[in-house]
Design a protein around this motif. Structure first.
Motif, PDB file in Angstrom:
ATOM      1  N   ASN A   1      -1.852  63.454  50.502  1.00 25.95           N
ATOM      2  CA  ASN A   1      -1.498  64.714  49.897  1.00 25.95           C
ATOM      3  C   ASN A   1      -1.100  64.547  48.447  1.00 25.95           C
ATOM      4  O   ASN A   1      -0.478  63.576  48.070  1.00 25.95           O
ATOM      5  CB  ASN A   1      -0.338  65.313  50.683  1.00 25.95           C
ATOM      6  N   ASN A   2      -1.450  65.555  47.680  1.00 28.57           N
ATOM      7  CA  ASN A   2      -1.152  65.477  46.255  1.00 28.57           C
ATOM      8  C   ASN A   2       0.306  65.806  46.012  1.00 28.57           C
ATOM      9  O   ASN A   2       0.643  66.863  45.512  1.00 28.57           O
ATOM     10  CB  ASN A   2      -2.052  66.465  45.513  1.00 28.57           C
ATOM     11  N   TYR A   3       1.190  64.900  46.400  1.00 29.34           N
ATOM     12  CA  TYR A   3       2.597  65.229  46.235  1.00 29.34           C
ATOM     13  C   TYR A   3       3.016  65.090  44.789  1.00 29.34           C
ATOM     14  O   TYR A   3       3.695  65.919  44.242  1.00 29.34           O
ATOM     15  CB  TYR A   3       3.493  64.384  47.145  1.00 29.34           C
ATOM     16  N   LYS A   4       2.575  64.030  44.175  1.00 25.02           N
ATOM     17  CA  LYS A   4       2.966  63.864  42.767  1.00 25.02           C
ATOM     18  C   LYS A   4       1.755  64.094  41.872  1.00 25.02           C
ATOM     19  O   LYS A   4       1.516  65.163  41.391  1.00 25.02           O
ATOM     20  CB  LYS A   4       3.569  62.482  42.562  1.00 25.02           C
ATOM     21  N   LYS A   5       0.959  63.044  41.702  1.00 24.09           N
ATOM     22  CA  LYS A   5      -0.148  63.215  40.762  1.00 24.09           C
ATOM     23  C   LYS A   5      -1.489  62.845  41.369  1.00 24.09           C
ATOM     24  O   LYS A   5      -2.491  62.863  40.699  1.00 24.09           O
ATOM     25  CB  LYS A   5       0.110  62.368  39.511  1.00 24.09           C
ATOM     26  N   PHE A   6      -1.481  62.480  42.638  1.00 28.72           N
ATOM     27  CA  PHE A   6      -2.724  62.030  43.229  1.00 28.72           C
ATOM     28  C   PHE A   6      -3.454  63.186  43.897  1.00 28.72           C
ATOM     29  O   PHE A   6      -2.842  64.110  44.397  1.00 28.72           O
ATOM     30  CB  PHE A   6      -2.451  60.909  44.243  1.00 28.72           C
TER      31      PHE A   6
ATOM     32  N   CYS B   1       9.468  58.363  46.371  1.00 22.72           N
ATOM     33  CA  CYS B   1       9.915  59.731  46.135  1.00 22.72           C
ATOM     34  C   CYS B   1      11.442  59.782  46.111  1.00 22.72           C
ATOM     35  O   CYS B   1      12.113  58.852  46.538  1.00 22.72           O
ATOM     36  CB  CYS B   1       9.390  60.664  47.223  1.00 22.72           C
ATOM     37  N   THR B   2      11.979  60.873  45.635  1.00 20.65           N
ATOM     38  CA  THR B   2      13.427  61.066  45.661  1.00 20.65           C
ATOM     39  C   THR B   2      13.834  61.669  47.003  1.00 20.65           C
ATOM     40  O   THR B   2      12.981  62.131  47.775  1.00 20.65           O
ATOM     41  CB  THR B   2      13.866  62.033  44.547  1.00 20.65           C
TER      42      THR B   2
END
Lengths: 401, 77
Positions: free
Chosen positions: A5-10, A170-171
């Motif tokens: 999943n595109n959680y950050k930049k992917f 991730c935080t």
């Protein structure tokens, strides 16, 4: 089904889109650099389905390519043009399951230079659980993708076509949001990751299973996890780069399953593993893991992990177990996280230092007073530092330095 | 200056371990023996070396035993 999943930049990919990317891959690289996770996995899966061995370079370590990789490995790097096309996921999977390629990964090198360990792909397939009951699992991805635990989670999800939400590094809040948004059901991470979820004032009811691995956990942490994952079964996993997953605990008690009984033994309370259970690396017939146990029931081979050999240091002639101290600190009021380590000292050889994240206010004197009620004097940290947060390695373990 | 800092470090340990607090203005201050007069054990000496090393970047025990406060201050000069 979503792969990453595109959680950050992917980018986000479905499994069909992943297959198209594998079909479109142009060359096979034997040496795989960790880049973004999608590029990394496309390269790895392409190699596997073409029976090409992969060496996964880990960017955590400084590699000297001339020394760490052979001439042959380097000249073979740009290898073969890809021409095969898989017409369906089933065709790809069949190819994958019958692959005889191998994956080389590196140990973390915490006790010396990183060591290369070679595992056949079949080892990862054996460690995965596949079937209808797993098809709706939604995984959070919280390990370094280039390490054993990361590969295991990836293959487990892939073989069941599960959604995999990439959350490595991730935080706390990103994790909580992602669990709610994507309905994550499975979480596997280091104890340090779970500790960093403090304050434990939320709950994630959809999580069905939590596993902890890579470091020693403690009962207090499990109790906190029970609050935030009220519907989850929580287990410790004993795994290593050399062996993969070997035992799963009930509470903090591990038991050796019958089929492994002849292949695991204990010497001076240290877990020793027969080489038939290990990946390929330079070892004697029996491999000493450095992990020390205490027996709950020796006849049933039930045990608890106490520490690693390297966690024991000599302080002025006294043997001190750093994890024992860390464990006692975790029992104190207001302690969010703590790390204990030893530094060189010209008087005692080594002294104990601890770094603590605490919501309660202690002076160093008050802090030591509490510990004196729990530990012998020589185990009391000489130096106590109160910090906002503890540093972790890229693997998600606490940095001891 | 160094004298006051060293006195503070020593008194921090004295306070923690409930030893008698020392007075940096007393006549015998420089001659006080860390072990015999102040009561430091090896763990206290180790603690003191860490404090001094953090502040001055000098390991006072690197070349051998230091017995008195005066010897510490001399090493820092």
């Amino acid at each position: 089904m979503v792969l990453l999943n595109n959680y950050k930049k992917f980018e986000t990919l479905t499994y069909d889109e992943l297959l198209k990317k594998i079909n479109g891959a142009e060359i096979l690289n034997k040496l795989i650099d960790e880049q973004d996770p999608i590029t990394f996995y496309i390269q790895l899966l392409t190699n596997i389905t073409y029976n090409v061995d992969s060496i996964i370079k880990d960017n955590d370590f400084v590699f000297d390519d001339k020394k760490d990789f052979t001439q042959k490995e380097q000249t073979n790097n740009l290898a073969i043009e890809v021409k095969k096309v898989f017409n369906s996921w089933e065709e790809f999977l069949s190819n994958f399951l019958n692959s005889n390629s191998k994956i080389t990964i590196f140990t973390s090198g915490t006790t010396g230079k990183p060591k290369r360990v070679v595992h056949p792909v079949s080892k990862f397939i054996e460690m995965s659980r596949v079937g209808n009951k797993y098809e709706h699992n939604i995984w959070s991805f919280l390990y370094n993708p280039t390490h054993m635990a990361g590969l295991q989670v990836f293959f487990q999800a892939l073989l069941n076509k599960n959604t995999l939400v990439y959350l490595f590094q991730c935080t706390r809040n990103e994790f909580i949001d992602a669990c709610s948004i994507h309905g994550i059901t499975h979480v596997s991470a280091t104890p340090t990751f779970y500790r960093l979820l403090s304050p434990f004032n939320f709950n994630l009811e959809k999580v069905e299973k939590c596993t902890l691995g890579g470091e020693k956990s403690d009962v207090k942490l499990i109790q906190k996890m029970e609050l935030i994952f009220p519907n989850a079964s929580i287990h410790n996993i004993y795994a290593s780069t050399e062996a993969g997953s070997l035992f799963i605990s009930k509470g903090d008690t591990f038991r050796i399953i019958d089929k492994l009984k002849d292949k695991i033994k204990f010497q001076d309370n240290e877990i020793v593993i027969h080489k038939s259970l290990l990946g390929n690396f330079d070892t004697d017939e029996w491999f000493r893991t450095g992990d020390l146990v205490e027996f709950i029931d020796e006849t049933k081979k039930e045990f608890r992990i106490v520490s690693r050999k390297s966690d024991t240091v000599n302080v002025g002639g006294n043997r001190v177990n750093l994890l024992e101290i860390e464990n006692e600190i975790h029992q104190m009021n207001g302690i969010v996280n703590a790390v204990v380590y030893a530094i060189d000292n010209s008087v005692l050889g080594k002294i104990i230092v601890c770094e603590v994240v605490s919501t309660a206010t202690y002076t160093p004197k008050e802090f030591k007073e509490v510990l004196k009620q729990r530990l012998q004097l020589y185990k009391i940290p000489t130096k106590v530092k109160f910090v906002q947060e503890l540093q972790t390695t890229r693997t998600g373990k606490l940095k001891r330095s | 200056m160094n004298k006051d800092k060293i006195a503070n470090f020593i008194n921090e340990i004295c306070d923690e371990k409930e030893y008698k607090i020392i007075d940096s203005n007393s006549a015998e201050f420089l001659n006080l023996n860390l072990r015999n007069d102040i009561g430091f054990d090896s763990f206290d000496l180790a603690h003191l070396t860490v404090m001094i090393e953090d502040e001055f970047d000098v390991d006072i025990f690197e070349d051998g035993i230091v017995l008195t406060i005066g010897e510490i201050i001399k090493k820092l000069e």
